[in-house]
Design an enzyme around this catalytic site. Structure first.
Site, PDB file in Angstrom:
ATOM      1  N   HIS A 190       0.852  -1.182   0.000  1.00 43.07           N
ATOM      2  CA  HIS A 190       0.000   0.000   0.000  1.00 43.07           C
ATOM      3  C   HIS A 190       0.886   1.229   0.000  1.00 43.07           C
ATOM      4  O   HIS A 190       1.999   1.202   0.525  1.00 43.07           O
ATOM      5  CB  HIS A 190      -0.918  -0.009   1.232  1.00 43.07           C
ATOM      6  CG  HIS A 190      -1.978   1.038   1.214  1.00 43.07           C
ATOM      7  ND1 HIS A 190      -1.774   2.313   1.704  1.00 43.07           N
ATOM      8  CD2 HIS A 190      -3.257   1.014   0.752  1.00 43.07           C
ATOM      9  CE1 HIS A 190      -2.887   3.020   1.547  1.00 43.07           C
ATOM     10  NE2 HIS A 190      -3.798   2.267   0.970  1.00 43.07           N
ATOM     11  N   ASP A 240      -7.966  -4.486  -0.349  1.00 49.65           N
ATOM     12  CA  ASP A 240      -8.354  -5.082  -1.629  1.00 49.65           C
ATOM     13  C   ASP A 240      -8.085  -6.578  -1.658  1.00 49.65           C
ATOM     14  O   ASP A 240      -8.738  -7.313  -2.401  1.00 49.65           O
ATOM     15  CB  ASP A 240      -7.598  -4.411  -2.782  1.00 49.65           C
ATOM     16  CG  ASP A 240      -7.977  -2.955  -2.942  1.00 49.65           C
ATOM     17  OD1 ASP A 240      -9.175  -2.657  -2.901  1.00 49.65           O
ATOM     18  OD2 ASP A 240      -7.078  -2.118  -3.093  1.00 49.65           O
TER      19      ASP A 240
END
Length: 456
Positions: free
Chosen positions: A333, A392
């Site tokens: 991320h 996700d």
């Protein structure tokens, strides 16, 4: 003036024009370092360039110790409240949390029971679309991409608003609440139109029910029989809460600030944010995770063999497997390193739904990839910070277990994030900042004008 048909221009001409456009657009990468350009508005160590202040959301992933960045487990804060505490609160009470989350983000404090009930009733009253809107705007021009349907529908709602350009807080709040309430219908109807007109499936148009939560209404409107289990609705509600806000710096929220700073209307600002979220680098990542796991399941002989999993993940990194991008989707991320708190929260509830759906073996495979991927990446790549699973990684698996079609994955993100966008739009207006206009340095050489008849 003579007119031409576009068919007169052959593909070679477009290839030549395309090559010219590419050549004229190229900027030497060395110049970015020379002029100390913060590409992506990020420093070399990964920290975002500070461009604004907000009281809405905070993404916390490191501390500074004597000037050195020390990575810490990620935290996500909504209006000063840790997301972990918020989730524990409504889960302990066995109630839905998204509507409370919307209230908190917009108004800065948690509602009492009476205020929350009134707010839920207000949202329910805003669910109804204008008369014949679904037929005339959504069904008559079905799009193959629901995000485009959503953006077009938002812009169309401008025409049904007598005060569309009024940017007073009172009016903008009403507009934002209407959009928040009707986003589920816009997205689901967009999918039903796609399924019917492009997929030759039966057309189902269920109206939202005022007594249901946002999550319940999504499942009710999406499914032909409108049936769902309590755990399914609870998990979808949790996913909406975790996606509702992520600070002012994420791409679509920053777009909301940028567009709002021009003084434009709410519908234009929100459609721009939808366009940003549509990008696969932003809102579409969970689709790639699901596709990657379908590939992994096909290629692995033994889902429980760590060595086989590691070898395949290494092949993905070296661009020898899956989509040849070199990316293990759902791992890493831009901000978080040690952990993404949203993924940590979601994982426990994903395990429960996997047991209910008889998909425990697949969940174990997800858990194995989550554990092994950071090790494989650290062995292959030079990194300035660690990597971990992001939201996700699990959200696509959740949506698939809920039988939500892949075309709805990114719209689900939008249905949640409209809450954050709305809060940030109001914050930008209240603080009456300057129009957001960062600098770009021109590195093009100066040219001498050449008359048309002298050009080669």
């Amino acid at each position: 003036m003579q007119t031409y048909q576009i068919e007169q221009f052959d593909e070679k001409m477009f290839d030549d024009l395309s090559n010219a456009a590419k050549k004229s657009s190229y900027v030497n990468p060395e110049l970015y370092s020379k002029y100390q350009v913060k590409r992506g508005l990020r420093d070399l160590d990964g920290r975002g360039v500070l461009v604004g202040l907000t009281e809405i959301g905070e993404v916390h992933s490191y501390i500074l110790d004597e000037g050195e960045i020390v990575q810490v487990p990620g935290r996500l804060i909504y209006r000063g409240y840790d997301i972990v505490d918020l989730v524990k609160g409504f889960m302990k009470d066995d109630r839905f949390g998204f509507e409370e989350c919307v209230y908190l983000l917009l108004f800065g404090h948690l509602p009492n029971g009476k205020a929350l009930k009134e707010f839920e009733q207000l949202l329910a009253g805003y669910q109804k679309l204008p008369e014949d809107f679904a037929r005339d705007v959504i069904l008559k021009a079905p799009s193959k991409d629901i995000m485009n349907t959503l953006a077009r529908s938002v812009l169309a709602l401008y025409s049904f608003d007598d005060n569309a350009d009024d940017t007073s807080i009172n009016n903008v709040l009403k507009q934002c609440l209407r959009l928040t309430a009707c986003f589920p219908s816009l997205a689901v109807y967009g999918y039903q139109a796609l399924s019917h007109y492009h997929g030759n499936q039966s057309l189902y148009i269920h109206s939202p029910r005022p007594e249901l939560s946002t999550a319940e209404n999504i499942l009710s409107m999406l499914r032909p029989d409108s049936k769902y289990s309590k755990l399914e609705a609870r998990l979808l509600d949790l996913a909406l809460v975790l996606h509702a806000e992520h600070g002012g710096g994420n791409n679509s929220t920053f777009v909301t600030h940028v567009v709002t700073s021009t003084g434009t209307d709410t519908y234009s600002a929100m459609s721009a944010a939808i366009g940003a979220l549509k990008g696969p680098r932003h809102g579409g990542a969970n689709i790639k995770v699901v596709q990657m796991f379908e590939d992994i399941k096909e290629q692995l002989k033994d889902w429980n063999d760590d060595e086989e999993i590691e070898n395949y993940l290494s092949r993905i990194l070296t661009k020898d497997a899956f989509d040849r991008s070199g990316l293990i989707y759902g791992i890493g991320h831009a901000v978080y390193s040690i952990s993404d708190p949203r993924a940590v929260i979601l994982k426990d509830y994903v395990a429960q739904l996997a047991r209910e759906k008889g998909l425990e073996d697949e969940f174990k495979l997800y858990a194995a990839v989550e554990r092994l991927a950071p090790q494989v990446i650290s062995q292959s790549n030079k990194m300035y910070k660690g990597v971990s699973a992001n939201i996700d990684f699990f959200s696509g698996f959740v949506y698939r277990m809920l039988n939500i079609p892949v075309e709805m994955f990114t719209p689900m993100f939008a249905i949640a994030r409209i809450a954050g966008w709305s809060a940030h739009r109001i914050e930008e207006i209240v603080n009456a900042g300057k129009i957001i206009r960062p600098a770009y340095k021109s590195v093009a050489p100066r040219q001498t004008y050449i008359n048309l008849t002298e050009r080669t």
